[in-house]
Enzyme design. Sequence first.
Site, PDB file in Angstrom:
ATOM      1  N   SER A 110     -26.881  20.275  12.010  1.00 49.61           N
ATOM      2  CA  SER A 110     -28.283  20.061  11.701  1.00 49.61           C
ATOM      3  C   SER A 110     -29.179  20.758  12.718  1.00 49.61           C
ATOM      4  CB  SER A 110     -28.564  18.552  11.605  1.00 49.61           C
ATOM      5  OG  SER A 110     -29.812  18.283  11.025  1.00 49.61           O
ATOM      6  N   ASP A 159     -26.935  17.716   0.069  1.00 53.87           N
ATOM      7  CA  ASP A 159     -27.620  17.379   1.315  1.00 53.87           C
ATOM      8  C   ASP A 159     -29.099  17.126   1.033  1.00 53.87           C
ATOM      9  OD1 ASP A 159     -28.859  17.365   3.837  1.00 53.87           O
ATOM     10  OD2 ASP A 159     -27.417  18.776   4.665  1.00 53.87           O
ATOM     11  N   HIS A 191     -25.716  14.917   4.012  1.00 54.25           N
ATOM     12  CA  HIS A 191     -26.004  15.475   5.335  1.00 54.25           C
ATOM     13  C   HIS A 191     -25.100  14.809   6.370  1.00 54.25           C
ATOM     14  CE1 HIS A 191     -28.602  17.818   7.975  1.00 54.25           C
ATOM     15  NE2 HIS A 191     -28.749  16.765   8.768  1.00 54.25           N
TER      16      HIS A 191
END
Length: 209
Positions: A110, A159, A191
């Site tokens: 991320s 996601d 995610h």
Amino acid sequence: MPTIQFTSQNSTPKALILMFHGVGASPESLKPLAEFLHRSNPDLEIRIPAGFSPSTISQRGFQWFDVIGVTEENRPARVQQVMPVFDQLIRQQAESAGVPLDKVVLLGFSQGTIMSLEWLKQSPDAVAGIIGISGRFAELPQQTPACAIPVCLIHGEVDPVISVFESQQSHQRLSGLGIDSELHLMPDTPHTITQAMYPLITDFLHKAI
């Protein structure tokens, strides 16, 4: 928070894996992946530092840059503000591990991916490879990076935080610029990092180092 470290069984590590967590998380979030990689490759040194500041969206986590009020327009500037410190972190960790930069792999999740990919755009020196999970560029590169560092992008197809389109777009741009980029899309995956990603990461590491 201190860096989580998995020490190589060798006096001189075969390579150093630097892992960078997502916003609002901590090094602990990447520990299961690090444990797996170290069990499989005990000659590697693995380190997971904490983000530069306490998270503004989580009471216990950290962040590499602040995401409160972040937009497509101001995200690049926020990344650039901390990039010199991020670059210094990479070089200091490599030096303290006794590993040359070209034997270092950056692995981000991320926001950690954003930092790693943005580092690729501007570093005059090469690392062995970059693994970006569920991330993106702050801004797509407009020119070929100084160093042709291989990249492995992994992204969940569902996601809801960072769209899989970001990794698809990043892969397309990197490939168009002559960078060795591979893209792996994970069906029915949000995610997160899943164990289904572990073999993809291991395969890339074996090629990179």
